[in-house]
Design a protein around this motif. Structure first.
Motif, PDB file in Angstrom:
ATOM      1  N   VAL A  31      47.857  67.425  13.863  1.00 43.16           N
ATOM      2  CA  VAL A  31      46.970  68.436  14.464  1.00 43.16           C
ATOM      3  C   VAL A  31      45.546  68.262  13.945  1.00 43.16           C
ATOM      4  CG1 VAL A  31      46.467  70.905  14.558  1.00 43.16           C
ATOM      5  CG2 VAL A  31      48.805  70.083  14.897  1.00 43.16           C
ATOM      6  N   ALA A  32      45.378  68.036  12.625  1.00 40.78           N
ATOM      7  CA  ALA A  32      44.037  67.869  12.057  1.00 40.78           C
ATOM      8  C   ALA A  32      43.340  66.636  12.622  1.00 40.78           C
ATOM      9  CB  ALA A  32      44.135  67.772  10.537  1.00 40.78           C
ATOM     10  N   ALA A  33      44.060  65.530  12.703  1.00 43.40           N
ATOM     11  CA  ALA A  33      43.456  64.298  13.216  1.00 43.40           C
ATOM     12  C   ALA A  33      43.047  64.446  14.675  1.00 43.40           C
ATOM     13  CB  ALA A  33      44.430  63.141  13.042  1.00 43.40           C
ATOM     14  N   GLU A  34      43.911  65.054  15.465  1.00 41.56           N
ATOM     15  CA  GLU A  34      43.587  65.228  16.885  1.00 41.56           C
ATOM     16  C   GLU A  34      42.446  66.235  17.073  1.00 41.56           C
ATOM     17  OE1 GLU A  34      44.812  63.380  19.401  1.00 41.56           O
ATOM     18  OE2 GLU A  34      45.731  62.281  17.740  1.00 41.56           O
ATOM     19  N   ALA A  35      42.371  67.244  16.194  1.00 43.51           N
ATOM     20  CA  ALA A  35      41.264  68.214  16.280  1.00 43.51           C
ATOM     21  C   ALA A  35      39.928  67.540  16.004  1.00 43.51           C
ATOM     22  CB  ALA A  35      41.507  69.361  15.293  1.00 43.51           C
ATOM     23  N   VAL A  36      39.888  66.688  14.986  1.00 42.49           N
ATOM     24  CA  VAL A  36      38.658  65.943  14.686  1.00 42.49           C
ATOM     25  C   VAL A  36      38.293  65.023  15.844  1.00 42.49           C
ATOM     26  CG1 VAL A  36      37.641  64.200  13.165  1.00 42.49           C
ATOM     27  CG2 VAL A  36      38.946  66.102  12.186  1.00 42.49           C
ATOM     28  N   ALA A  41      34.778  63.850  20.407  1.00 47.35           N
ATOM     29  CA  ALA A  41      34.628  63.490  21.820  1.00 47.35           C
ATOM     30  C   ALA A  41      33.732  64.475  22.564  1.00 47.35           C
ATOM     31  CB  ALA A  41      36.002  63.420  22.483  1.00 47.35           C
ATOM     32  N   LEU A  42      33.820  65.766  22.200  1.00 48.44           N
ATOM     33  CA  LEU A  42      32.992  66.785  22.863  1.00 48.44           C
ATOM     34  C   LEU A  42      31.581  66.844  22.273  1.00 48.44           C
ATOM     35  CD1 LEU A  42      35.621  69.682  23.150  1.00 48.44           C
ATOM     36  CD2 LEU A  42      34.831  68.155  24.971  1.00 48.44           C
ATOM     37  N   ARG A  43      31.512  66.763  20.945  1.00 52.03           N
ATOM     38  CA  ARG A  43      30.210  66.902  20.281  1.00 52.03           C
ATOM     39  C   ARG A  43      29.301  65.720  20.559  1.00 52.03           C
ATOM     40  NH1 ARG A  43      25.944  66.757  18.642  1.00 52.03           N
ATOM     41  NH2 ARG A  43      25.025  67.590  16.706  1.00 52.03           N
ATOM     42  N   PHE A  44      29.874  64.542  20.628  1.00 49.60           N
ATOM     43  CA  PHE A  44      29.034  63.358  20.774  1.00 49.60           C
ATOM     44  C   PHE A  44      29.215  62.670  22.125  1.00 49.60           C
ATOM     45  CE2 PHE A  44      29.942  63.876  16.212  1.00 49.60           C
ATOM     46  CZ  PHE A  44      28.649  64.093  15.752  1.00 49.60           C
ATOM     47  N   ARG A  45      29.540  63.447  23.121  1.00 55.84           N
ATOM     48  CA  ARG A  45      29.660  62.864  24.452  1.00 55.84           C
ATOM     49  C   ARG A  45      28.284  62.416  24.952  1.00 55.84           C
ATOM     50  NH1 ARG A  45      30.197  68.323  24.859  1.00 55.84           N
ATOM     51  NH2 ARG A  45      29.099  69.448  26.548  1.00 55.84           N
ATOM     52  N   GLN A  46      28.289  61.525  25.945  1.00 54.67           N
ATOM     53  CA  GLN A  46      27.059  60.863  26.373  1.00 54.67           C
ATOM     54  C   GLN A  46      25.986  61.857  26.807  1.00 54.67           C
ATOM     55  OE1 GLN A  46      27.476  58.263  29.750  1.00 54.67           O
ATOM     56  NE2 GLN A  46      25.650  57.095  29.240  1.00 54.67           N
ATOM     57  N   ARG A  47      26.331  62.941  27.479  1.00 58.29           N
ATOM     58  CA  ARG A  47      25.340  63.881  27.996  1.00 58.29           C
ATOM     59  C   ARG A  47      24.552  64.524  26.858  1.00 58.29           C
ATOM     60  NH1 ARG A  47      26.000  69.208  29.429  1.00 58.29           N
ATOM     61  NH2 ARG A  47      28.267  69.001  29.285  1.00 58.29           N
ATOM     62  N   ARG A  48      25.167  64.709  25.712  1.00 57.72           N
ATOM     63  CA  ARG A  48      24.475  65.349  24.589  1.00 57.72           C
ATOM     64  C   ARG A  48      23.852  64.336  23.647  1.00 57.72           C
ATOM     65  NH1 ARG A  48      27.464  70.259  21.859  1.00 57.72           N
ATOM     66  NH2 ARG A  48      25.324  70.382  21.053  1.00 57.72           N
ATOM     67  N   SER A  49      24.402  63.155  23.580  1.00 58.79           N
ATOM     68  CA  SER A  49      23.871  62.106  22.691  1.00 58.79           C
ATOM     69  C   SER A  49      23.753  60.810  23.481  1.00 58.79           C
ATOM     70  CB  SER A  49      24.797  61.927  21.486  1.00 58.79           C
ATOM     71  OG  SER A  49      24.953  63.141  20.792  1.00 58.79           O
ATOM     72  N   PRO A  50      22.751  60.690  24.320  1.00 61.58           N
ATOM     73  CA  PRO A  50      22.670  59.532  25.222  1.00 61.58           C
ATOM     74  C   PRO A  50      22.513  58.204  24.494  1.00 61.58           C
ATOM     75  CG  PRO A  50      20.638  60.808  25.249  1.00 61.58           C
ATOM     76  CD  PRO A  50      21.620  61.610  24.493  1.00 61.58           C
ATOM     77  N   ARG A  51      21.922  58.214  23.278  1.00 56.41           N
ATOM     78  CA  ARG A  51      21.723  56.959  22.545  1.00 56.41           C
ATOM     79  C   ARG A  51      22.496  57.016  21.231  1.00 56.41           C
ATOM     80  NH1 ARG A  51      15.687  54.911  22.245  1.00 56.41           N
ATOM     81  NH2 ARG A  51      16.906  53.114  21.511  1.00 56.41           N
ATOM     82  N   ALA A  52      23.354  56.030  21.017  1.00 49.57           N
ATOM     83  CA  ALA A  52      24.125  55.974  19.777  1.00 49.57           C
ATOM     84  C   ALA A  52      23.293  55.366  18.672  1.00 49.57           C
ATOM     85  CB  ALA A  52      25.397  55.157  19.984  1.00 49.57           C
ATOM     86  N   ALA A  53      23.382  55.957  17.499  1.00 46.36           N
ATOM     87  CA  ALA A  53      22.639  55.440  16.346  1.00 46.36           C
ATOM     88  C   ALA A  53      23.514  54.479  15.554  1.00 46.36           C
ATOM     89  CB  ALA A  53      22.185  56.601  15.475  1.00 46.36           C
ATOM     90  N   TYR A  54      22.890  53.485  14.943  1.00 55.04           N
ATOM     91  CA  TYR A  54      23.619  52.558  14.075  1.00 55.04           C
ATOM     92  C   TYR A  54      23.765  53.184  12.698  1.00 55.04           C
ATOM     93  CZ  TYR A  54      24.708  48.662  11.059  1.00 55.04           C
ATOM     94  OH  TYR A  54      25.300  47.845  10.139  1.00 55.04           O
TER      95      TYR A  54
END
Length: 330
Positions: A31-36, A41-54
């Motif tokens: 449950v903990a792993a799937e929650a993270v 997946a929701l927090r860093f989806r493309q619409r909110r974070s269009p550019r990924a940082a290295y």
């Protein structure tokens, strides 16, 4: 709905507690792993974070995502090991003093049980045998010697929470104490050949007085006693057919089963497959001898070559006795 059958073993509660403990801890981890994962997946989806940082992954902010879960898993594993060790020591650490002893032999495709006679010791002249049914008294410690006659088997009694592999050439000792009278399933938990799923038996737990009466009668035969008039040799064959597990695949009533029925076998015409070719044979003494010693050489049409060869497992006297009995089954 029960996850497991009712426990009727003195050590069943300890093993059930282990199952619950492992299920809860691994369930929480899942449950903990799937929650993270879902949060990321929701927090860093493309619409909110269009550019990924290295991210180099060299700092504590990144290392903790590996180190903290690893320490939590290590702690859970050590806790499970501690609980498992306690159960292992109680069940496997030493064998308690026996109230009853029995030898359990696995053979394709059945279990055979050898009991001591009045002297209370195995490997003496008064031993008696039972195929397909293990009879024990309730509340008493039963110590068993487990053997395999041919290939790997595994003696499994779910209600006892007992599973022990049987290895050819070795005798493995174990014990159990049944806490409730009744009848319970016994099965082989090791794939031991094409007839593996039919390798079943029954555990019969008696009240103590009933068990004493059962022993006094030397058990209930797995096959009804033949009518009178049989020769001593044929009666010995009748005993061997039960002892050797033949009834796991054959029967005497003509009903469909894994192997051909013994009813009316002698003198019958059969179509057999040998070397990829079919031919008709008459079931006589010579054929029965071949079929028992090397059953895969001539397989009755419509059946699979499941029976293991008995060459070296039967003496000439035993083979003759079995044939003598089969001639009487009409």
């Amino acid at each position: 709905m029960r996850w497991l059958p009712e426990s009727v073993s003195s050590f069943g509660g300890a093993l059930d507690s282990l199952i619950v403990l492992i299920t809860v801890l691994t369930g929480l981890g899942l449950v903990a792993a799937e929650a993270v994962l879902l949060y990321a997946a929701l927090r860093f989806r493309q619409r909110r974070s269009p550019r990924a940082a290295y991210i180099a992954g060299a700092g504590w902010g990144q290392t903790r995502w590996v180190l903290v879960p690893a320490l939590l898993l290590l702690g859970a594993d050590l806790y499970i090991d501690h609980a498992t060790h306690a159960a292992w020591q109680a069940i496997k650490g030493s064998v308690p003093k026996a109230d009853q002893v029995v030898r359990i032999t696995g053979q394709q495709y059945g279990f055979h049980f050898t009991y001591p006679g009045p002297d209370g010791r195995l490997n003496t002249a008064d031993d008696f045998q039972q195929t397909g049914e293990l009879h024990v008294p309730v509340g008493e410690t039963v110590v068993f010697d487990l053997e395999a006659r041919d290939v790997l088997h595994s003696f499994w009694v779910p209600a006892l929470r007992l599973k022990q592999d049987a290895i050819p050439g070795r005798t493995i000792q174990g014990w159990f104490q049944a806490t409730k009278p009744g009848e319970y399933e016994v099965a082989c938990a090791e794939i031991c050949g094409p007839g593996h799923t039919g390798m079943r038996a029954k555990l019969v737990v008696h009240p103590v007085d009933d068990y004493k009466r059962w022993v006094a009668s030397r058990g209930t035969a797995a096959l009804p006693a033949p009518d009178g008039g049989l020769s001593p040799e044929a009666r010995e064959g009748w005993r061997l057919v039960q002892q050797r597990g033949c009834l796991a695949c054959h029967n005497v009533d003509g009903s469909p089963t894994i192997g051909s029925t013994y009813r009316g076998l002698f003198g019958r015409r059969e179509t057999v497959v040998a070397g990829g070719r079919e031919r008709e044979v008459v079931v006589d003494e010579a054929y029965l001898r071949r079929a028992i010693l090397d059953p895969a050489a001539e397989v009755v049409k419509g059946y699979q070559p499941l029976m293991p060869p008995q060459q070296g497992l039967l003496t000439e006297a035993e083979l003759a006795a079995i044939i003598a009995y089969l001639k009487t089954v009409q």
